[in-house]
Design a protein around this motif. Sequence first.
Motif, PDB file in Angstrom:
ATOM      1  N   GLY A  38       0.823  -1.209   0.000  1.00 14.53           N
ATOM      2  CA  GLY A  38       0.000   0.000   0.000  1.00 14.53           C
ATOM      3  C   GLY A  38       0.855   1.256   0.000  1.00 14.53           C
ATOM      4  O   GLY A  38       0.575   2.219  -0.727  1.00 14.53           O
ATOM      5  N   LEU A  39       1.905   1.257   0.805  1.00 17.00           N
ATOM      6  CA  LEU A  39       2.825   2.405   0.834  1.00 17.00           C
ATOM      7  C   LEU A  39       3.544   2.566  -0.500  1.00 17.00           C
ATOM      8  O   LEU A  39       3.677   3.679  -1.022  1.00 17.00           O
ATOM      9  CB  LEU A  39       3.854   2.238   1.955  1.00 17.00           C
ATOM     10  N   GLN A  47       1.477   9.977  -4.045  1.00 18.60           N
ATOM     11  CA  GLN A  47       1.064  10.352  -2.696  1.00 18.60           C
ATOM     12  C   GLN A  47       2.291  10.540  -1.809  1.00 18.60           C
ATOM     13  O   GLN A  47       3.308   9.874  -1.988  1.00 18.60           O
ATOM     14  CB  GLN A  47       0.189   9.268  -2.062  1.00 18.60           C
ATOM     15  N   SER A  48       2.137  11.412  -0.830  1.00 22.47           N
ATOM     16  CA  SER A  48       3.190  11.555   0.169  1.00 22.47           C
ATOM     17  C   SER A  48       3.089  10.375   1.135  1.00 22.47           C
ATOM     18  O   SER A  48       2.086   9.651   1.155  1.00 22.47           O
ATOM     19  CB  SER A  48       3.028  12.868   0.934  1.00 22.47           C
ATOM     20  N   GLN A  55      -4.359   6.735   4.326  1.00 28.87           N
ATOM     21  CA  GLN A  55      -5.244   5.857   3.566  1.00 28.87           C
ATOM     22  C   GLN A  55      -5.233   4.444   4.152  1.00 28.87           C
ATOM     23  O   GLN A  55      -6.277   3.818   4.298  1.00 28.87           O
ATOM     24  CB  GLN A  55      -4.837   5.817   2.098  1.00 28.87           C
ATOM     25  N   ILE A  56      -4.076   3.953   4.503  1.00 29.69           N
ATOM     26  CA  ILE A  56      -3.974   2.621   5.115  1.00 29.69           C
ATOM     27  C   ILE A  56      -4.684   2.607   6.467  1.00 29.69           C
ATOM     28  O   ILE A  56      -5.403   1.669   6.790  1.00 29.69           O
ATOM     29  CB  ILE A  56      -2.494   2.199   5.251  1.00 29.69           C
ATOM     30  N   ARG A  57      -4.509   3.678   7.258  1.00 30.88           N
ATOM     31  CA  ARG A  57      -5.173   3.756   8.555  1.00 30.88           C
ATOM     32  C   ARG A  57      -6.697   3.727   8.394  1.00 30.88           C
ATOM     33  O   ARG A  57      -7.390   3.037   9.128  1.00 30.88           O
ATOM     34  CB  ARG A  57      -4.750   5.023   9.302  1.00 30.88           C
ATOM     35  N   ARG A  58      -7.223   4.462   7.404  1.00 31.07           N
ATOM     36  CA  ARG A  58      -8.673   4.475   7.161  1.00 31.07           C
ATOM     37  C   ARG A  58      -9.169   3.087   6.784  1.00 31.07           C
ATOM     38  O   ARG A  58     -10.239   2.663   7.221  1.00 31.07           O
ATOM     39  CB  ARG A  58      -9.022   5.464   6.051  1.00 31.07           C
ATOM     40  N   GLU A  59      -8.400   2.379   5.965  1.00 36.62           N
ATOM     41  CA  GLU A  59      -8.798   1.042   5.543  1.00 36.62           C
ATOM     42  C   GLU A  59      -8.756   0.037   6.694  1.00 36.62           C
ATOM     43  O   GLU A  59      -9.459  -0.956   6.664  1.00 36.62           O
ATOM     44  CB  GLU A  59      -7.905   0.548   4.406  1.00 36.62           C
TER      45      GLU A  59
END
Length: 126
Positions: A38-39, A47-48, A55-59
């Motif tokens: 994902g990163l 993306q930064s 985004q990963i945290r939201r998922e």
Amino acid sequence: MLIFSLDCSRAAEQLKNNPRHKAYLEGVSLRQLEKFYGLLKGHLGGQSLAESLEQIRREETIDPEEDMNKLDDKELAKRKSIMDELFEKNRKKKDDPDFVYNVEVEFPQDEQLESCGWDVESGEEI
């Protein structure tokens, strides 16, 4: 966003199951590889690091109000995996320094107890 996680899941599974890399990735969880992909995907998409991590945290955040009965099998399995990982992270094991066997907890009795709708007695006999 669903395509994002499906692509990363598939890539992580392929890497983990690849015979060339299997010995090196034995101790790395599939979830960690998915996060790595994902990163990497976020970086390649412009993306930064902060945006990719967000985004990963939201998922990976479970919404307690979400109706999981409406999810498809793949999304439900993902939510269960996230919950299992969180459970294992917070679980106390016998070898942990702060492990206490047979913990007893006293709950305050001076507070008003909240009643549930199904618990309220009605005029009907069972």
